[in-house]
Design an enzyme around this catalytic site. Structure first.
Site, short mmCIF file in Angstrom:
data_model
loop_
_atom_site.label_atom_id
_atom_site.label_comp_id
_atom_site.label_asym_id
_atom_site.label_seq_id
_atom_site.Cartn_x
_atom_site.Cartn_y
_atom_site.Cartn_z
N CYS A 128 63.87 -19.29 22.81
CA CYS A 128 64.64 -20.52 22.56
C CYS A 128 65.21 -20.58 21.15
O CYS A 128 64.86 -19.79 20.29
CB CYS A 128 63.78 -21.76 22.79
SG CYS A 128 62.83 -21.76 24.29
N ARG A 148 68.51 -14.94 21.08
CA ARG A 148 67.08 -15.17 21.31
C ARG A 148 66.76 -15.26 22.81
O ARG A 148 65.62 -15.15 23.21
CB ARG A 148 66.61 -16.43 20.60
CG ARG A 148 66.73 -16.36 19.10
CD ARG A 148 66.32 -17.65 18.43
NE ARG A 148 64.90 -17.87 18.50
CZ ARG A 148 64.01 -17.41 17.62
NH1 ARG A 148 64.42 -16.67 16.61
NH2 ARG A 148 62.74 -17.67 17.74
N TRP A 192 64.62 -21.44 26.99
CA TRP A 192 64.18 -20.38 27.90
C TRP A 192 63.05 -20.97 28.71
O TRP A 192 62.01 -21.33 28.18
CB TRP A 192 63.72 -19.16 27.10
CG TRP A 192 63.44 -17.93 27.90
CD1 TRP A 192 64.33 -16.99 28.30
CD2 TRP A 192 62.16 -17.50 28.39
NE1 TRP A 192 63.69 -15.99 29.00
CE2 TRP A 192 62.36 -16.28 29.08
CE3 TRP A 192 60.86 -18.03 28.32
CZ2 TRP A 192 61.32 -15.58 29.68
CZ3 TRP A 192 59.82 -17.34 28.93
CH2 TRP A 192 60.06 -16.12 29.59
N ASN A 201 60.22 -25.57 21.02
CA ASN A 201 59.94 -24.20 21.44
C ASN A 201 58.43 -24.06 21.62
O ASN A 201 57.67 -24.61 20.83
CB ASN A 201 60.39 -23.18 20.39
CG ASN A 201 61.90 -23.11 20.27
OD1 ASN A 201 62.62 -23.68 21.07
ND2 ASN A 201 62.37 -22.41 19.26
N GLY A 202 58.00 -23.28 22.60
CA GLY A 202 56.58 -23.05 22.77
C GLY A 202 56.06 -23.65 24.06
O GLY A 202 56.82 -23.99 24.97
N GLU A 253 61.34 4.67 26.70
CA GLU A 253 62.28 3.78 26.03
C GLU A 253 63.65 3.83 26.70
O GLU A 253 64.32 2.81 26.87
CB GLU A 253 62.38 4.16 24.55
CG GLU A 253 63.43 3.40 23.75
CD GLU A 253 63.21 1.91 23.67
OE1 GLU A 253 64.13 1.20 23.23
OE2 GLU A 253 62.12 1.42 24.07
N LYS A 269 65.61 0.63 28.40
CA LYS A 269 66.96 0.20 28.04
C LYS A 269 67.83 -0.01 29.27
O LYS A 269 68.57 -0.99 29.38
CB LYS A 269 67.63 1.23 27.10
CG LYS A 269 67.11 1.19 25.68
CD LYS A 269 67.52 -0.07 24.97
CE LYS A 269 66.49 -0.62 24.06
NZ LYS A 269 65.16 -0.91 24.49
N GLU A 275 66.70 -3.13 31.13
CA GLU A 275 66.95 -4.37 30.41
C GLU A 275 68.38 -4.86 30.56
O GLU A 275 68.62 -6.06 30.76
CB GLU A 275 66.66 -4.18 28.91
CG GLU A 275 65.20 -4.17 28.55
CD GLU A 275 64.99 -3.97 27.05
OE1 GLU A 275 64.16 -4.69 26.49
OE2 GLU A 275 65.65 -3.10 26.46
N HIS A 286 53.13 14.81 40.43
CA HIS A 286 52.02 13.99 40.90
C HIS A 286 52.49 12.66 41.46
O HIS A 286 51.83 11.63 41.28
CB HIS A 286 51.02 13.78 39.77
CG HIS A 286 50.43 15.06 39.26
ND1 HIS A 286 49.38 15.69 39.89
CD2 HIS A 286 50.76 15.84 38.19
CE1 HIS A 286 49.08 16.79 39.23
NE2 HIS A 286 49.90 16.90 38.20
N LYS A 313 64.93 -12.37 22.72
CA LYS A 313 64.77 -11.43 21.61
C LYS A 313 63.42 -11.59 20.93
O LYS A 313 62.74 -10.62 20.61
CB LYS A 313 65.90 -11.66 20.58
CG LYS A 313 65.91 -10.67 19.43
CD LYS A 313 66.24 -9.28 19.92
CE LYS A 313 66.33 -8.27 18.80
NZ LYS A 313 66.47 -6.91 19.33
#
Length: 615
Positions: free
Chosen positions: A2, A27, A75, A101-102, A488, A492, A495, A511, A610
């Site tokens: 947020c 964010r 968010w 926020n939170g 990574e 990406k 995301e 495997h 973010k």
């Protein structure tokens, strides 16, 4: 998560708040809202969607005039993203307005108590509960807004950064924080409030960062009073001079922040080792390490805690520290670390890695390790962030602002810092020869130029992206130092393009994952000359025999993989331990171009934030 923006002063608040919200879009959010006091009443406009949607709605719903206002990008945690659940939230009387926020963990018990007192609720949020709790305290205790906020927060369990305004006290805003960042910008007879400094950087360079369990009463013409929420004690304000520049948070001619940040990596890596890597003197100088050398040298083990991309950087560091410095390393998801009752001893060193320095899970891991007597070292990018303040010592990455939600330069600069640390400790322990040490310093100094060369493959990568943009699944394979790079690369792609992708150690393909390979499966294989090259080539042959589509990330001049692969992307040669700084570049670009071709919101991918400041 947020974004919070607030203003009180002599200017029109609306444009400052809206532009501030745009700066905080990185964010992550799903709705936006604004509240303005026009001199007589509160005007609120809020909506599911983007800040641009809020602007369009505000044109129709509210006046843009007023010198006091607050704005928010949400968010969703409690309640689905919709217009009603969006912030700001009004109290039942309509006198108080709040953004938050939170998470308020005991909101349901508080809500039931308030309902029994006659309060009603329009939204599903914990935030509406909080604003009515503050109003109830005002009424029951007969106190002013600041005191009501303090009393209410002492009844709250959870995390928060809040901004509260009472239309009956129009020259005052009250803010508070616990576990979620909040900055106050101090101008000439005006004050700015934001989740970080980016919304007010062009107005003032003076900022106060609230610490956990602090609140501030900001009065127009009268200044700021900061108090401890628990005991009401006064706190002397500590004003910092901001180093951030407006140009750094603009796109600078690039189509997206992510692309800009990919191309900033040569400079970011240089800035990270500048002043620390003194090759001519064969010195690595890091005060956070030097001042605590005994802690590192006497460490029974190093525990690295991080989340997401930072966790992948930690995995690379595990190879580097164990290989060069011969110190045992364990890499933990911060989100799991404190919940499994970990064994932490006083001779352990915990390294916490976070781009934002505000990651809630990583902060919780830090607090746990400190409570057990471990030495805690932080690596983050944001000066003055919570992790920078909570750790015993640390190092900044100096990557500059990273706005794109999908981390790029954070990853490479974190690896740079960790490499410097490992080399310094290896030198102190005598686990690296003089010639090997000098070779590492030389190669590390050359990495920025080699990253520039890797970036020259951009057009070639764009062609490959066009071929595979419609794939529904991808595999990423790597060995040794480049196994974390495979993880990574897959992250990406997930995301920003929303294509399912998985990273594996190349040898693990047999495997299980090999069952997925057919003529429709792109397999990205990191096959640089250094390391387990012949083994990886054997894995490529296994993929080829099952008709998988092979994209090889190879050392410049490679011919063996070129004969087997459908496509190759070359990177310059370097030491095996430094190869992740180069092999990650084409994977970043490949993900970026696929996402753009699919029409995705590259800088603000869905459902992501973010700075993850809630668990």
């Amino acid at each position: 998560m947020c974004g919070i923006v607030g203003y009180i002063g002599h200017r029109e608040a609306y444009p400052i708040i809206v532009e501030g919200l745009k700066r905080l879009e990185y964010r992550g959010y799903d709705s936006a809202g604004i509240a303005l006091f026009d001199g007589t009443d509160l005007k609120v406009s809020k909506t599911k969607g983007k800040v641009a949607d809020l602007e369009n709605l505000s044109e129709k719903e509210i006046t843009k005039h007023g010198n006091v206002g607050i704005g928010h990008t949400r968010w969703a945690t409690h309640g689905v993203p919709n217009n009603i659940n969006s912030h700001p939230h009004l109290s039942n009387s309509g006198n108080l307005v709040i953004i938050h926020n939170g998470i308020i963990e005991n909101y349901d018990a508080l809500k039931q108590e308030l309902i029994s007192r006659g309060y009603t609720f329009k939204s599903d949020t914990d935030t509406e509960v909080l604003v009515n709790l503050i109003e109830d305290v005002q009424k029951q205790e007969g106190v002013k807004l600041g005191k009501a906020v303090q009393i209410a927060l002492n009844q709250v369990i959870g995390a928060y950064a809040i901004t509260v305004f009472d239309k009956n006290k129009p020259e005052e805003i009250v803010v508070a924080r616990l576990g979620s960042p909040l900055a106050i910008g101090i101008g000439e007879d005006e004050f700015f409030i934001a989740s970080d400094a980016s919304p007010f950087i062009e107005y003032t360079k003076d900022a106060i960062y609230l610490e956990d369990e602090e609140m501030a009463i900001i009065r127009f013409h009268k200044g700021i009073k900061i108090r401890k929420i628990k005991d009401d004690s006064l706190v002397a304000p500590y004003i910092q001079k901001l180093q951030l520049n407006l140009e750094e948070i603009e796109k600078g001619g690039y189509d997206h922040f992510m692309l800009k940040e990919i191309y900033e990596q040569p400079k970011a890596i240089t800035d990270t080792y500048r002043g620390r890597l003194l090759r001519d003197q064969a010195i690595i100088k890091m005060s956070g390490v030097e001042d605590n050398m005994k802690k590192f040298l006497n460490a029974n083990r190093i525990i690295i805690v991080a989340c997401g991309t930072s966790w992948h950087a930690g995995l690379v560091a595990e190879y580097i520290f164990e290989d060069l410095a011969r110190i045992p390393v364990e890499v933990e998801y911060a989100s799991e670390f404190r919940y499994r009752n970990p064994v932490i001893r006083e001779d352990d060193v915990l390294i916490a890695i976070s781009q934002s320095g505000e990651t809630a899970d990583t902060l919780a891991a830090i607090k746990l390790a400190k409570s057990k007597g471990a030495f805690v070292f932080g690596i983050c990018n944001v000066v003055g962030s919570s992790i920078a303040r909570e750790t015993h010592a640390g190092a900044y990455t100096h990557a500059g602002p990273e706005i794109g939600v999908a981390s790029t330069k954070a990853f490479t600069t974190q690896i740079t810092v960790l490499t410097l640390m490992a080399l310094r400790l290896a030198r102190a322990k005598g686990t690296i020869t003089s010639s090997d040490y000098h070779r590492h310093l030389l190669e590390l100094e050359m990495i920025p130029d080699k990253v520039k060369k890797a970036l020259k493959s951009d057009n070639h990568i764009k062609i490959i992206a066009d071929i595979y943009k419609d794939a529904t699944n991808c595999l990423y394979l790597g060995r040794g130092y480049n196994f974390p790079v495979a993880l990574e690369g897959a992250l990406k792609l997930k995301e920003i393009s929303y294509i399912h992708a998985e990273g594996y150690p190349a040898a693990e393909m047999k495997h299980g994952p090999i069952a997925l390979i057919d003529e429709n499966m792109p397999v990205i294989v990191i096959a640089t000359k250094k390391g387990h090259y012949e083994k990886v080539v054997s894995n490529i042959q296994e993929i080829k025999s099952r008709k998988g589509k092979i994209i090889g990330i190879v050392t410049q001049g490679d011919e063996q993989v070129r004969e087997l692969a459908d496509h190759v992307i070359e990177v310059p040669e370097t030491l095996e331990s430094l190869s992740p700084l180069l092999t990650t570049i084409p994977l970043q670009l490949l993900s970026y171009h696929i996402a753009v071709m699919l029409g995705k919101n590259v800088d603000q991918p869905r459902n992501l934030a973010k700075s993850v400041t809630v668990e």
